[in-house]
Design a protein around this motif. Sequence first.
Motif, short mmCIF file in Angstrom:
data_model
loop_
_atom_site.label_atom_id
_atom_site.label_comp_id
_atom_site.label_asym_id
_atom_site.label_seq_id
_atom_site.Cartn_x
_atom_site.Cartn_y
_atom_site.Cartn_z
N GLY A 11 -5.59 -14.81 32.18
CA GLY A 11 -5.72 -13.97 33.16
C GLY A 11 -4.17 -13.01 32.68
N SER A 12 -4.27 -12.88 31.11
CA SER A 12 -2.67 -12.29 30.77
C SER A 12 -3.04 -10.74 31.41
CB SER A 12 -2.91 -12.12 29.85
OG SER A 12 -3.91 -11.80 28.88
N SER A 13 -4.54 -9.40 31.50
CA SER A 13 -4.33 -9.06 31.85
C SER A 13 -3.46 -8.52 33.55
CB SER A 13 -5.26 -8.04 32.05
OG SER A 13 -6.34 -9.12 32.10
N ILE A 14 -3.56 -9.34 34.19
CA ILE A 14 -3.40 -9.48 35.52
C ILE A 14 -1.59 -9.75 35.81
CG2 ILE A 14 -2.62 -10.65 37.41
CD1 ILE A 14 -6.26 -12.23 37.22
N LEU A 15 -1.31 -10.20 34.32
CA LEU A 15 0.36 -10.31 34.36
C LEU A 15 0.78 -8.71 33.81
CD1 LEU A 15 1.37 -13.99 32.72
CD2 LEU A 15 1.38 -12.75 35.60
N ASP A 16 -0.14 -8.32 33.50
CA ASP A 16 0.26 -6.85 32.07
C ASP A 16 0.42 -5.86 33.48
OD1 ASP A 16 0.33 -7.85 29.79
OD2 ASP A 16 -1.64 -7.41 29.11
N ASP A 17 -0.55 -6.12 34.56
CA ASP A 17 -0.24 -4.69 35.92
C ASP A 17 0.69 -6.00 36.71
OD1 ASP A 17 -1.98 -3.54 34.12
OD2 ASP A 17 -4.15 -4.49 34.43
N VAL A 18 1.16 -6.78 36.71
CA VAL A 18 1.64 -7.02 38.18
C VAL A 18 2.42 -6.49 38.80
CG1 VAL A 18 3.78 -7.80 36.87
CG2 VAL A 18 3.07 -9.40 38.98
N HIS A 19 2.61 -6.15 40.05
CA HIS A 19 3.54 -5.09 40.61
C HIS A 19 4.75 -6.08 41.42
CE1 HIS A 19 0.38 -2.16 41.59
NE2 HIS A 19 -0.26 -3.33 41.49
N ILE A 20 5.88 -5.93 41.00
CA ILE A 20 7.06 -6.41 40.89
C ILE A 20 8.48 -6.09 41.88
CG2 ILE A 20 9.70 -7.05 40.87
CD1 ILE A 20 7.85 -8.38 37.94
N VAL A 21 8.23 -6.41 43.70
CA VAL A 21 8.87 -6.14 44.25
C VAL A 21 10.10 -6.58 44.46
CG1 VAL A 21 6.64 -3.96 44.76
CG2 VAL A 21 6.84 -6.62 46.53
N ASP A 22 10.66 -5.47 46.24
CA ASP A 22 12.07 -6.36 46.61
C ASP A 22 11.70 -6.77 48.26
OD1 ASP A 22 13.51 -5.16 44.79
OD2 ASP A 22 13.56 -3.93 45.36
N THR A 23 10.35 -6.63 48.65
CA THR A 23 10.44 -7.26 49.87
C THR A 23 9.29 -7.57 49.95
OG1 THR A 23 9.93 -5.20 51.42
CG2 THR A 23 12.24 -5.92 51.15
N LEU A 24 9.02 -7.92 51.10
CA LEU A 24 7.52 -9.10 51.43
C LEU A 24 6.94 -7.48 52.13
CD1 LEU A 24 4.96 -10.87 52.11
CD2 LEU A 24 6.40 -11.80 54.47
N GLU A 25 7.58 -6.61 52.92
CA GLU A 25 7.48 -6.17 53.44
C GLU A 25 6.02 -4.69 52.84
OE1 GLU A 25 9.87 -6.80 53.95
OE2 GLU A 25 10.08 -6.59 56.64
N GLN A 26 7.23 -4.63 51.40
CA GLN A 26 6.65 -3.58 50.08
C GLN A 26 4.80 -4.08 49.82
OE1 GLN A 26 10.03 -3.46 47.43
NE2 GLN A 26 10.02 -1.59 48.52
N ALA A 27 5.51 -5.86 49.41
CA ALA A 27 4.14 -6.90 48.94
C ALA A 27 2.83 -6.24 49.71
CB ALA A 27 4.22 -7.68 49.09
N VAL A 28 3.04 -6.45 51.15
CA VAL A 28 1.63 -6.49 51.77
C VAL A 28 1.58 -4.81 52.48
CG1 VAL A 28 1.98 -8.86 52.52
CG2 VAL A 28 2.98 -6.47 53.78
N GLU A 29 2.12 -3.43 51.94
CA GLU A 29 1.68 -2.18 51.83
C GLU A 29 0.26 -1.60 52.00
OE1 GLU A 29 3.76 1.94 51.71
OE2 GLU A 29 4.44 0.46 51.33
N GLY A 30 -0.60 -1.52 53.00
CA GLY A 30 -1.98 -1.27 52.51
C GLY A 30 -2.99 -2.26 53.17
N CYS A 31 -2.07 -2.96 53.78
CA CYS A 31 -3.12 -4.29 54.09
C CYS A 31 -3.10 -4.45 55.54
CB CYS A 31 -2.99 -5.84 53.47
SG CYS A 31 -3.01 -5.49 51.02
N PHE A 32 -4.88 -4.97 56.04
CA PHE A 32 -4.82 -4.54 56.84
C PHE A 32 -4.98 -6.12 58.22
CE2 PHE A 32 -7.90 -5.83 60.23
CZ PHE A 32 -8.02 -4.90 61.21
N MET A 33 -4.51 -6.77 57.20
CA MET A 33 -4.26 -8.01 56.91
C MET A 33 -3.82 -9.17 56.37
SD MET A 33 -6.69 -11.44 58.94
CE MET A 33 -7.29 -11.03 60.25
N VAL A 34 -2.61 -9.85 57.34
CA VAL A 34 -1.62 -10.71 56.70
C VAL A 34 -1.85 -12.22 56.66
CG1 VAL A 34 0.66 -11.08 55.26
CG2 VAL A 34 0.19 -8.76 56.08
#
Length: 242
Positions: A51-74
Motif C-alpha cells: 500500500g506504499s503507493s497510497i502513502l505516496d499519494d496521501v493528502h495532508i490537510v489542516d482541518t477536518l472540513e478540508q478532509a471531507v470536502e466533496g464528500c456527500f456523507m461524513v
Amino acid sequence: MPEIRIVVVGPKYEGNVGAIARSMANFDLKELYLVNPCELGDDAYRRSKHGSSILDDVHIVDTLEQAVEGCFMVVGTSGVTTKGDRNYTRVPVSVREFAQHCRGYPEKIAVVFGREDIGLLQEELNMCDVLIHIPTGEEYPIMNLSHAANIVMYEFFMADDTPRRPEPADSHEKSLMFDFFGDLLDAIDYPTNRRDSTTVMFRRMMGRAIPTKYEYNTIMGVFGDASKIIKYGKSWEKKDQK
C-alpha cells in the motif's frame, strides 16, 4: 462498494498510518486524507507493504472540513458510545448494519477515524452525518486505530455483494433539505439555545436512514410548505402565484 475516502484525524504513530494504507490496498481503496498527522517515515512505509503507493499519494490537510470536502456523507467512528438516546452525538449504528445500508450508494463517503488516544473531539463528531461503531466486549471496547480501520473497510467491502438499494438524493437535494429544516425552525421560533443540538440530531437521523431521492423530496416539500404556512398563513400559495 461505494466510493470511500479514508480520513484520519491527528494520527500520532506513523506505523498505524502505514497499516491503514496496507488495509486500503487490500480492499481496493485509494483515497487517504490525514489531518495534522505525525511525520510519515520509514516505519509507515514498512508497515504499508503493497500500500506504499497510497502513502505516496496521501493528502495532508489542516482541518477536518478540508478532509471531507466533496464528500456527500461524513461517517464518524468511535469506540465510546452511549446506550441512552439523549446524548445523540454518541448514539451509533453498527458498521455492518450501516455498510449493508450503503450498498450501491453512488456518492462519495468519507469515513473518519480519530486520534489513537482521544478519538474524535465533540466538535468533530458534530460534523458527521452518522456515527458507526464496531461491537466489542464491554470490558475493553477501545480498539487499536489500524485494527478498527481494517474491520470497517472489510465490512464495506463485503456489503457490496448485497442487492442495490434505491438511489439516494444528491448533495444539492440534501443541502436543500437541511435549509428547509432551518427555515422551519425559524418559522416556529425554535429556542436559540437548542437549535444547534436539534440540527445535529436531525442530521444524524437522516444520516442513519440514508433516505432515497424520492424520500428527500417528500420531506423537503413538507418542511417547505409547513414553514410558509406558519409564516404567511394558508394564503401563501396565492401570494406565490401573483
